[in-house]
Design a protein around this motif. Structure first.
Motif: not given
Lengths: 231, 283
Positions: A21, A24, A28, A168, A213, A216-217, A220
């Motif tokens: 976690t 990401p 961000i 995402i 995850i 998601i990374a 981003i």
């Protein structure tokens, strides 16, 4: 320290799902993606997830019951992820429905926690909620499909592969799709008396959590302060 | 009692089905979006092409109408005026030349008639630049500039190395010629300057036309946005869009204005010199 090391060696997949976690969160922060409202909510979600996961990891390392945190995590996760989607959706109807579903879901999961655990002070025998995780998965799959529907309906985005929310939502869709059939059995698996052993299936949510995850990374990484729509 | 192994397998199969659905949805969204965008792009291109064709047709109609008017002027009015001049010459021979008033009036009529014939010829030539088709753009611009220079107090120059400019299709040459006319007329009417320079040369595979004046200058952007004025500038843009050309408005010094028009050179083809009648209908 020894307890943690032993836990990491015993449960590498679940440990990795906690620490990944950070990836990401770092991206961000580095790309200042928090200036986007929806990504800011995602940032908060990832921080809350990391905090809860760390506490759970600590409890698990010391062989303490951490299911209370697992239960609390479900409504918080739904509120934050649905808020992220709320900022993305254009349709007012979707936004209203999302708001109502969040209120309904929070009330329902409180009822679920209380009904599954008659004595909330008894943390030793605390169990996983029965229905909330399944309902959360179904609701989230619905909203993620609605996101894709709106994306292809409006044709706002020229290149979906360079659109952060595509990745995402793809990650989240994979996670919830893998979780939706396992969630109803978690309540019966994580009990001290008469457990239902899910075996290798228990690792599937961790695996897809890591995949989501990572996606998601990746999403981003595509963040750019310029508008994504073609207007 | 159900065997836990059976439950595990059932869940695994359901989960795999669900994951396949998720992957299918994501793939479908990507492919569908790509197809929709490609369709939309095609549609936009077709619309743009259609608009260009419309514009080209409108411009062709305008040129045809000019040709028709020029032909009518040349064939009807011109012939009538020539006949009138002939008749007047005959009349001059038989009138009583002892009366000074009669002779004065006859001479005046004759000079007015000759002037009218010259005007009709000029208008005809302006409507259809025959030199353009016959000798090409540099010669046509040169002729236009020389006539203006002789008739106006403003000094007008034309700079060009004629042999450097290749012959282009009638569409391109006529477009550049009409734009040059529009720009020079604008400079004459609005610039309040005393010098206009027309420059025609090649620039990186493009024909570049520059019209520069030393007048008060103007804001082209504001002019285009204005509802009252700027029709001429819009017409320049429209004409250029048909030949994929560009226009830019610059301020060369403290005052004045320079308009730079660029049109890509067409691929060379055999430009056979044709015997030309000014009003011959194009094939």
């Amino acid at each position: 320290m020894n307890n943690y090391t032993q836990f990491f060696l015993r449960q590498p997949l679940s440990s990795l799902s906690v620490f990944i976690t950070l990836l990401p969160i770092a991206i961000i922060w580095y790309r200042r993606a928090y200036s986007n409202k929806a990504l800011r909510v995602l940032f908060y979600y990832l921080i809350v997830k990391l905090a809860i996961d760390m506490v759970m990891l600590h409890y698990a390392a010391y062989n303490l019951n951490n299911l209370l945190f697992y239960n609390i995590n479900i409504p918080i996760r739904y509120i934050l992820l649905s808020s992220m989607l709320y900022h993305y959706f254009d349709s007012k109807r979707y936004k209203q429905l999302l708001l109502f579903s969040a209120i309904f879901f929070v009330l329902f999961s409180i009822w679920d926690i209380v009904s599954a655990n008659k004595d909330l002070t008894d943390t030793y025998n605390h169990t996983i909620i029965r229905y909330s995780a399944t309902i959360e998965s179904v609701l989230m799959i619905f909203w993620l499909l609605a996101f894709y529907y709106e994306a292809i309906q409006s044709l706002k985005i020229d290149n979906l592969l360079a659109f952060p929310f595509f990745w995402i939502c793809g990650g989240l869709l994979l996670f919830y799709s893998s979780f939706v059939f396992i969630a109803p059995l978690m309540h019966y698996n994580a009990r001290r008396i008469g457990p239902l052993d899910l075996g290798f299936l228990l690792y599937v949510p961790y695996l897809f959590e890591i995949i989501s995850i990572v996606l998601i990374a990746v999403g981003i990484m595509y963040y750019s302060p310029r508008p994504y729509d073609r207007s | 009692m159900i065997d836990p192994e059976q439950i595990r397998w059932a869940i695994l199969i359901a989960m795999l089905a669900m994951l396949m659905m998720a992957v299918f949805v994501i793939t479908f969204v990507i492919l569908y979006q790509k197809r929709q965008l490609a369709q939309e792009k095609n549609l936009r291109e077709m619309e743009k092409e259609y608009q260009l064709k419309l514009l080209e047709t409108a411009l062709n109609s305008e040129e045809s109408e000019r040709k028709r008017i020029a032909q009518d002027l040349h064939d009807d009015i011109g012939t009538m005026l020539s006949l009138t001049k002939l008749s007047l010459n005959q009349l001059m021979k038989i009138i009583n030349k002892d009366e000074p008033q009669t002779e004065y009036t006859a001479n005046k009529v004759q000079s007015l008639l000759e002037e009218t014939i010259l005007h009709v010829r000029r208008i005809t030539r302006e409507l259809v630049p025959t030199t353009l088709k016959q000798f090409g753009l540099p010669t046509a611009i040169d002729e236009f500039v020389q006539k203006l220079d002789a008739n106006h107090s403003i000094s007008i120059h034309f700079n060009c190395i004629f042999e450097n400019i290749p012959r282009q299709s009638q569409k391109v040459e006529l477009t550049l010629y009409r734009i040059m006319q529009e720009l020079v007329n604008n400079a004459l009417k609005h610039s309040n300057g005393d010098e206009i320079v027309v420059d025609l040369h090649m620039e990186m595979g493009k024909i570049e036309l520059q019209v520069t004046d030393n007048g008060k200058g103007f804001d082209a952007k504001a002019m285009k946005e204005s509802k009252k004025a700027g029709l001429g500038l819009h017409s320049i843009d429209s004409r250029l869009s048909v030949v994929y050309g560009t226009v830019s408005y610059l301020t060369p010094g403290a005052k004045g204005c320079r308009v730079k028009v660029q049109v890509p050179v067409e691929p060379e083809k055999a430009n056979k010199a044709e015997p030309l009648h000014p009003f011959r209908k194009s094939a």
